[in-house]
Design an enzyme around this catalytic site. Structure first.
Site, short mmCIF file in Angstrom:
data_model
loop_
_atom_site.label_atom_id
_atom_site.label_comp_id
_atom_site.label_asym_id
_atom_site.label_seq_id
_atom_site.Cartn_x
_atom_site.Cartn_y
_atom_site.Cartn_z
N GLY A 36 -5.91 15.66 -1.59
CA GLY A 36 -5.52 15.39 -0.59
C GLY A 36 -4.24 14.40 -0.38
N GLU A 37 -3.10 13.87 0.88
CA GLU A 37 -2.35 12.72 0.56
C GLU A 37 -2.16 12.42 2.30
OE1 GLU A 37 0.76 12.90 -1.57
OE2 GLU A 37 1.41 10.94 -1.23
N LYS A 89 -10.07 7.55 -5.29
CA LYS A 89 -8.43 6.86 -3.63
C LYS A 89 -7.57 6.58 -4.27
CE LYS A 89 -9.21 5.72 0.63
NZ LYS A 89 -9.74 5.32 2.01
N LYS A 90 -6.62 6.72 -4.08
CA LYS A 90 -5.08 5.92 -4.54
C LYS A 90 -4.64 5.02 -3.59
CE LYS A 90 -1.74 6.05 -7.94
NZ LYS A 90 -0.97 6.26 -9.06
N ASP A 114 -15.73 1.47 12.89
CA ASP A 114 -14.66 3.10 13.71
C ASP A 114 -16.12 3.93 12.80
OD1 ASP A 114 -12.42 4.32 14.01
OD2 ASP A 114 -11.53 4.29 12.10
#
Lengths: 421, 361
Positions: A87-88, A110-111, A207
């Site tokens: 995903g992005e 996760k980049k 959150d």
């Protein structure tokens, strides 16, 4: 495996490396190395060579050395094999990955993207997330397995693989997912333990909401997305009140409190509890004023009587006077979790943060011991049993949660007051 | 075992940044060696500079830590942030050499990032303004480098809150001696603001040990009260008494050794770094030496950073050239040490459409 043999060769030698064995790393440098690096290429550490680099003395090769820091980074990086993109979003790209030494062990990589609009270097969300995940190790908190930087100076977070989506997907899919009081109790138990552990370590999550609660393959719920987290502040330090997604935000933050405690997270836990029961957001306000109005109507209007000092909070405004809801009112709406469950819910949704139950007290509440017993995690309802064909794509797109935020961007209060000191 | 101890062992400070004296020394030697190997080829064989020794590097890092503290005081940064920045700076120079990256630059970057890590959002431009000849870009250029150098461990555990806790406890136990406790409090705090940051205390001792050592320096009796001798704690039967006494002795030994480390750099030394002619003079040749042997290619962090960014972006655009591709993979066949070039090949192939990472699992 389409993995090139070249890579495998290096990696298998890499596996034998241990932390104090850097010297061997260097020793096996390729004889052709000088050739490649001499041909206008950059040196292995990414240092650009000056245009007029003095030619290295003949017979002596430019050693492809890396600083110790770079070696350590390479070593971390090489433990994992990056797979396809899951995903992005604007904040990060998420890849599937696996452990090089044991391909069956999957991970999510996760980049974090360089934020163009943020000109002050590394984004505060990334710093916060990294800072807190590095310290918190608990079965109900997503684990950070490793961090490394890639050559293009991006941060890569290796997180545990949580393939079953998030709690929000289960709550929303009323057509296919059925769950009952025992399941709610199990999920709430996991959430409460996660929050208790954060607070025990002096971290506020700020959150908590259903789509930040990811589900592991074995059904364990894990609290994720620490992009808004912070350590407890010393008494004289101010905190921003602009945190927590609006529907889950407690009244003291809506009133602009600058000093607050773990009670803000407990309120969010309460709203998640209510949402699990109703299978719809309990107080979905359209804006902050609307949010306050919904709280007044659903729970009661905060006044000096039920919350001494509330009127002195910087942004105190209330739309009108509503009486504080009594037990009967809650029983009618939330009775499915039993009298004890309702009691716990009421205590988490106390208007006055000082009277609100703490995470530790929540764990000691009698509801956990009353009937029915919580469902074992392996028996908890899960998405994949009913979702059929679409499930895979959906799960992957959403994984690991943080990225999914953007779909809901409009509703999310993620603007932070970074300017304040 | 106490669960507090277990919890501390989970912290990144313990997992990644605590060492025995021997392993710390080895790390510094390795860093120094690597830097020399990397810088040497930039000089002609007959004109090799004299490189700094690991010991000299440590002395310089120490000196620049005092500069960092002074800069932080000048910027009026709170104690915790100043200390975090100093710890970041010192951690960075365990796995990076002062000959490779300029400490004068990293010092400012550490201050900036220390603020960020502590959630204290000072404007970059505002910080840059405080320093002569400094641009925002310069401060930022080293940020990623620093993060990598500190192994992305942004949470630093300081002994200040521990001291507040111990003082509360002492006030409770010695209600008659308010003056004594207050005096010890102020003096110990002064020590904690300086001595542990100038020595390797953070690398070898826990925050509570460092705190106790500072108290020991100012009033040994107070430590005796906080860590009473075994005979007083043996209420729950004699069986535990032996191990308790043993544990106490071990704790006292540890605190003592931490104390002697801190005593090498008492707070009064801060002034000496600037005002004592001998000390100033002894540092001068080291700084000169550094000027001659440093890595000129990496001294300009801004240019370096720009080049790295460029390299990252152009790489994506560059079409696959089979020529370099084969040369590179040949290199890799011979057992490329760091697989960096192998990675390049990999990336190029990936752009060519091949699924290098293997089939979906």
């Amino acid at each position: 495996m389409a993995l090139s043999p070249v890579v495998t060769t290096t990696s298998s030698s890499a596996q034998n490396q241990n932390a104090d064995n850097f010297q061997t790393l260097r020793a096996v440098s390729s004889p052709l190395k000088a050739l490649t690096s001499g041909s206008g290429q950059t040196s292995s550490n990414g240092t650009p060579k000056p245009a007029l680099a003095p030619a290295p003395p003949t017979g002596q090769t430019l050693a492809p050395t890396l600083d110790l820091a770079e070696q350590m980074n390479e070593e971390e990086k090489r433990k994992y094999v990056k797979g396809k993109k899951l995903g992005e979003g604007t904040y990060a790209v998420v890849f599937l990955g696996h452990l090089r030494s044991s391909p069956a062990t999957r991970v999510a990589i996760k980049k974090i993207k360089v934020q163009k609009e943020y000109t002050e270097g590394m984004a505060p969300d990334a710093v916060r997330e990294l800072k807190h995940l590095q310290e918190l190790q608990h079965p109900n908190i997503i684990s950070l397995l490793s961090v490394f930087s890639s050559k293009d100076q991006n941060l890569n977070l290796v997180l545990e693989y949580l393939p079953l989506g998030d709690l929000e997907m289960l709550i929303r899919d009323t057509d296919n997912v059925r769950y009952g009081a025992a399941d709610i109790k199990a999920w709430m138990g996991m959430l409460t333990r996660a929050v208790w552990f954060c607070h025990e370590n002096f971290v506020l999550h700020r959150d908590i909401k259903p789509n930040n609660l990811l589900i592991a393959a074995d059904g364990e719920v894990k609290l994720a997305d620490f992009g808004l987290a912070r350590s407890f502040a010393d008494p004289h330090r101010h905190m921003t009140s602009n945190v927590i997604t609006r529907w889950y935000r407690p009244p003291e933050l809506l009133f602009g409190a600058r000093h607050y405690s773990g009670a803000v997270d407990v309120w969010s836990v309460g709203t998640v509890f209510a949402e699990l029961i109703l299978r719809a957001p309990y107080m979905p306000g359209n804006n902050e004023l609307d949010q306050i109005k919904m709280i007044c109507e659903s729970i009661g209007t905060p006044t000096e009587d039920n919350w001494p000092g509330v009127t002195r909070l910087p942004e105190y405004t209330v739309p009108g006077q509503h009486p504080t809801r009594g037990r009967d009112w809650y029983e009618m709406r939330f009775g499915i979790v039993g009298t004890d469950g309702v009691d716990l819910l009421m205590k988490t949704l106390s208007l006055n943060p000082q009277k609100r139950i703490t995470a530790r007290e929540m764990l000691q509440h009698r509801w956990w011991h009353s009937e029915p017993k919580p469902t074992r995690k392996d028996d908890l309802p899960r998405k994949d049993e009913s979702a059929g064909e679409d499930k895979m794509g959906m799960d992957l797109k959403r994984r690991p949660g943080m990225v999914a935020d953007e779909d809901r961007g409009a509703k999310v209060a993620r603007k932070l007051d970074f300017g304040q000191r | 075992m106490a669960t507090e101890d277990e919890r501390y062992r989970q912290s990144s400070q313990f997992r990644l940044w605590s060492f025995s004296p021997t392993s710390l020394r080895e790390l510094r030697i390795k860093t120094n060696d690597l830097a020399k190997q990397q810088i040497a080829p930039r000089f002609a064989a007959d004109a090799q500079p004299e490189f700094l020794t690991p010991g000299e590097e440590s002395t310089l890092v120490q000196f620049f830590t005092t500069e960092l503290i002074r800069a932080a005081q000048f910027c009026e940064l709170p104690t915790e942030i100043r200390s975090t920045a100093a710890v970041f700076f010192r951690r960075f120079y365990i796995t990076n050499s002062v000959m490779t990256y300029p400490p004068t630059e990293l010092l400012k970057t550490s201050l900036f990032f220390g603020c960020k890590a502590e959630g204290y959002y000072i404007r970059l431009a505002k910080l840059a303004e405080m320093f002569p000849n400094t641009t925002s870009e310069q401060i930022l250029a080293g940020e990623f480098l620093l993060c990598q150098g500190i192994r992305f461990a942004f949470d630093v555990r300081h002994p200040f809150r521990a001291l507040e806790g111990a003082i509360l406890e002492l006030r409770k136990r010695l209600p008659e001696e308010e003056g004594r406790v207050a005096k010890a409090h102020a003096m110990a705090r002064d020590i904690l603001k300086f001595s542990p940051l100038l020595t390797d205390a953070y690398f070898h001792y826990t925050p509570s040990q460092i705190m106790m050592a500072s108290l020991l320096m100012v009033d040994q009796g107070l430590v005796e009260i906080l860590i009473p001798a075994g005979s007083q704690t043996g209420e729950d039967g004699n069986k535990h008494m032996g191990s308790n006494a043993e544990m106490r002795e071990k704790i006292m030994r540890t605190i003592e050794s931490c104390r002697s480390m801190l005593e090498k750099e008492p707070p009064q030394r801060m002034k000496e770094y600037w005002e004592t002619p001998e000390l100033v003079k002894s540092l001068k040749p080291l700084r000169k030496k550094l000027q001659k042997c440093r890595d000129t290619d990496r001294a300009d962090l801004v240019a370096l950073q720009r080049a790295r960014r460029e390299q990252a972006t152009t790489k994506v655009k560059k079409p696959t050239t089979t020529g370099t591709g084969t040369v590179q993979s040949d290199g890799a066949v011979f057992g490329e040490a760091m697989a960096v070039d192998a990675r390049d090949t990999k990336r190029r192939k990936l752009e060519g459409g091949g699924d290098l990472f293997g089939p979906p699992l």
